[in-house]
Design a protein around this motif. Structure first.
Motif, PDB file in Angstrom:
ATOM      1  N   GLU A  12      23.916  33.761  44.436  1.00 29.24           N
ATOM      2  CA  GLU A  12      23.927  35.106  43.520  1.00 29.24           C
ATOM      3  C   GLU A  12      25.590  35.383  42.952  1.00 29.24           C
ATOM      4  OE1 GLU A  12      22.129  38.825  42.435  1.00 29.24           O
ATOM      5  OE2 GLU A  12      21.106  37.152  43.629  1.00 29.24           O
ATOM      6  N   CYS A  13      26.574  35.520  44.012  1.00 31.67           N
ATOM      7  CA  CYS A  13      27.925  35.731  43.570  1.00 31.67           C
ATOM      8  C   CYS A  13      28.949  34.966  44.429  1.00 31.67           C
ATOM      9  CB  CYS A  13      28.123  37.328  43.177  1.00 31.67           C
ATOM     10  SG  CYS A  13      29.850  37.691  42.935  1.00 31.67           S
ATOM     11  N   SER A  14      29.577  34.104  44.337  1.00 31.85           N
ATOM     12  CA  SER A  14      30.627  33.379  45.249  1.00 31.85           C
ATOM     13  C   SER A  14      32.108  33.656  44.942  1.00 31.85           C
ATOM     14  CB  SER A  14      30.288  31.945  45.050  1.00 31.85           C
ATOM     15  OG  SER A  14      30.676  31.351  44.282  1.00 31.85           O
ATOM     16  N   ILE A  15      32.872  33.439  45.748  1.00 34.69           N
ATOM     17  CA  ILE A  15      34.173  33.438  45.449  1.00 34.69           C
ATOM     18  C   ILE A  15      34.570  32.546  44.268  1.00 34.69           C
ATOM     19  CG2 ILE A  15      34.879  31.579  47.199  1.00 34.69           C
ATOM     20  CD1 ILE A  15      36.936  35.036  46.625  1.00 34.69           C
ATOM     21  N   ASP A  16      33.932  31.572  44.316  1.00 34.45           N
ATOM     22  CA  ASP A  16      34.365  30.721  42.813  1.00 34.45           C
ATOM     23  C   ASP A  16      33.852  31.332  41.538  1.00 34.45           C
ATOM     24  OD1 ASP A  16      35.444  28.621  44.496  1.00 34.45           O
ATOM     25  OD2 ASP A  16      33.346  27.652  44.778  1.00 34.45           O
ATOM     26  N   ASP A  17      33.041  32.217  41.611  1.00 37.93           N
ATOM     27  CA  ASP A  17      32.414  33.008  40.603  1.00 37.93           C
ATOM     28  C   ASP A  17      33.571  34.037  39.997  1.00 37.93           C
ATOM     29  OD1 ASP A  17      29.941  31.709  40.434  1.00 37.93           O
ATOM     30  OD2 ASP A  17      29.021  33.110  41.698  1.00 37.93           O
ATOM     31  N   PHE A  18      34.082  34.703  41.318  1.00 45.29           N
ATOM     32  CA  PHE A  18      35.296  35.475  40.897  1.00 45.29           C
ATOM     33  C   PHE A  18      36.271  34.810  40.536  1.00 45.29           C
ATOM     34  CE2 PHE A  18      33.427  38.455  44.047  1.00 45.29           C
ATOM     35  CZ  PHE A  18      33.572  39.658  43.504  1.00 45.29           C
ATOM     36  N   LYS A  20      36.262  32.360  38.218  1.00 48.70           N
ATOM     37  CA  LYS A  20      35.823  31.920  36.807  1.00 48.70           C
ATOM     38  C   LYS A  20      35.442  33.124  35.988  1.00 48.70           C
ATOM     39  CE  LYS A  20      33.134  28.429  39.070  1.00 48.70           C
ATOM     40  NZ  LYS A  20      31.970  27.604  39.189  1.00 48.70           N
ATOM     41  N   ALA A  21      35.215  34.162  36.461  1.00 47.61           N
ATOM     42  CA  ALA A  21      35.081  35.194  35.848  1.00 47.61           C
ATOM     43  C   ALA A  21      35.796  35.942  34.819  1.00 47.61           C
ATOM     44  CB  ALA A  21      34.532  36.507  36.654  1.00 47.61           C
ATOM     45  N   GLU A  22      35.375  36.325  33.751  1.00 56.09           N
ATOM     46  CA  GLU A  22      36.428  36.743  32.528  1.00 56.09           C
ATOM     47  C   GLU A  22      37.399  37.941  33.232  1.00 56.09           C
ATOM     48  OE1 GLU A  22      35.972  39.131  28.582  1.00 56.09           O
ATOM     49  OE2 GLU A  22      34.484  38.025  29.143  1.00 56.09           O
ATOM     50  N   ASN A  23      38.564  37.613  33.048  1.00 52.31           N
ATOM     51  CA  ASN A  23      39.642  38.516  33.759  1.00 52.31           C
ATOM     52  C   ASN A  23      39.474  38.517  35.268  1.00 52.31           C
ATOM     53  OD1 ASN A  23      40.513  39.453  31.206  1.00 52.31           O
ATOM     54  ND2 ASN A  23      38.931  40.816  31.232  1.00 52.31           N
ATOM     55  N   GLN A  24      38.670  37.558  35.707  1.00 58.74           N
ATOM     56  CA  GLN A  24      38.616  37.497  37.168  1.00 58.74           C
ATOM     57  C   GLN A  24      37.974  38.863  38.006  1.00 58.74           C
ATOM     58  OE1 GLN A  24      42.022  35.329  38.440  1.00 58.74           O
ATOM     59  NE2 GLN A  24      41.175  33.719  38.336  1.00 58.74           N
ATOM     60  N   ILE A  25      37.141  39.587  37.164  1.00 52.14           N
ATOM     61  CA  ILE A  25      36.619  40.653  37.549  1.00 52.14           C
ATOM     62  C   ILE A  25      35.110  40.576  37.533  1.00 52.14           C
ATOM     63  CG2 ILE A  25      36.486  43.308  36.986  1.00 52.14           C
ATOM     64  CD1 ILE A  25      39.359  43.276  35.987  1.00 52.14           C
ATOM     65  N   TRP A  96      23.078  55.308  43.607  1.00 55.26           N
ATOM     66  CA  TRP A  96      23.677  53.982  44.037  1.00 55.26           C
ATOM     67  C   TRP A  96      24.956  53.922  43.310  1.00 55.26           C
ATOM     68  CZ3 TRP A  96      21.335  52.905  48.086  1.00 55.26           C
ATOM     69  CH2 TRP A  96      20.034  53.175  48.326  1.00 55.26           C
ATOM     70  N   GLN A  97      26.015  53.379  43.994  1.00 50.95           N
ATOM     71  CA  GLN A  97      27.312  53.115  43.559  1.00 50.95           C
ATOM     72  C   GLN A  97      27.851  51.492  43.567  1.00 50.95           C
ATOM     73  OE1 GLN A  97      29.706  55.934  42.814  1.00 50.95           O
ATOM     74  NE2 GLN A  97      27.496  56.821  42.952  1.00 50.95           N
ATOM     75  N   ALA A  98      28.857  51.456  42.642  1.00 50.67           N
ATOM     76  CA  ALA A  98      29.148  50.068  42.372  1.00 50.67           C
ATOM     77  C   ALA A  98      31.037  50.182  42.422  1.00 50.67           C
ATOM     78  CB  ALA A  98      28.848  49.684  41.068  1.00 50.67           C
ATOM     79  N   VAL A  99      31.568  49.042  42.528  1.00 45.40           N
ATOM     80  CA  VAL A  99      32.672  49.142  42.449  1.00 45.40           C
ATOM     81  C   VAL A  99      33.282  47.610  41.660  1.00 45.40           C
ATOM     82  CG1 VAL A  99      33.424  50.200  44.530  1.00 45.40           C
ATOM     83  CG2 VAL A  99      33.417  47.930  44.696  1.00 45.40           C
ATOM     84  N   ASP A 100      34.418  47.591  40.917  1.00 42.58           N
ATOM     85  CA  ASP A 100      34.759  46.410  40.432  1.00 42.58           C
ATOM     86  C   ASP A 100      35.925  45.824  41.111  1.00 42.58           C
ATOM     87  OD1 ASP A 100      33.224  47.043  38.125  1.00 42.58           O
ATOM     88  OD2 ASP A 100      34.671  47.427  36.748  1.00 42.58           O
ATOM     89  N   MET A 101      35.686  44.487  41.390  1.00 39.63           N
ATOM     90  CA  MET A 101      36.461  43.816  42.396  1.00 39.63           C
ATOM     91  C   MET A 101      37.189  42.601  41.583  1.00 39.63           C
ATOM     92  SD  MET A 101      34.951  44.066  46.186  1.00 39.63           S
ATOM     93  CE  MET A 101      33.370  43.350  45.565  1.00 39.63           C
ATOM     94  N   ALA A 102      38.408  41.947  41.837  1.00 42.81           N
ATOM     95  CA  ALA A 102      38.933  41.015  41.184  1.00 42.81           C
ATOM     96  C   ALA A 102      39.544  39.987  42.290  1.00 42.81           C
ATOM     97  CB  ALA A 102      40.152  41.576  40.368  1.00 42.81           C
TER      98      ALA A 102
END
Length: 151
Positions: A12-18, A20-25, A96-102
């Motif tokens: 679903e979402c791994s540390i590797d996805d972070f 590789k993500a655009e701006n790593q966010i 429901w809430q969300a946060v952005d993480m980098a």
């Protein structure tokens, strides 16, 4: 700054996805547990977060991310096409809430659950308490230090 742990399935979402993500966010959305939601509300910009891989072959803490945007209404709750849609939630009164993480860093080695359970000083860590299935949980400064010392 507070410390946290979030559980995710790497598919679903791994540390590797972070990494590789655009701006790593990556937005941390889709949480549908009230206690976990309340913890998301407490997260502040700059808080550090362990990323824990679960429901996979290699279970454990895989890396560290940082909160870069504090709690805001999770946009997935409003989208009818989202698996996280909540028809009872409104823009005036979001549930429901969300946060952005980098991305901060991947650990040199995964810290497995068995290893975490055997560490002195982690007895109160919510992750290892029987019956705890939260996807977002607080970590004390001391627990953070103990875990990182084993990395």
């Amino acid at each position: 700054m507070a410390k946290w742990l979030v559980k995710t399935e790497p598919s679903e979402c791994s540390i590797d996805d972070f990494a590789k993500a655009e701006n790593q966010i990556i937005p941390w959305d889709g949480v549908r547990n009230y206690q976990a939601r309340n913890f998301l509300k407490e997260m502040s910009e700059g808080d550090e977060v362990f990323v824990y891989h679960s429901s996979c072959r290699h279970i454990g803490i895989a890396g560290i991310v940082r909160v870069v945007k504090s709690s805001y209404p999770d946009p997935t709750q409003f989208r009818a096409d989202s698996p996280y849609h909540d028809p009872k939630s409104t823009r005036e009164n979001p549930r429901w809430q969300a946060v952005d993480m980098a991305f901060v860093r991947k650990l040199e080695r995964l810290i497995p659950l068995d290893g975490i359970k055997s560490m002195q000083g982690l007895e109160g860590l919510p992750l290892i308490r029987r019956g705890n299935r939260l996807s977002v949980m607080p970590v004390t400064e001391e627990q953070w230090r103990i875990i990182l010392a084993s990395a």
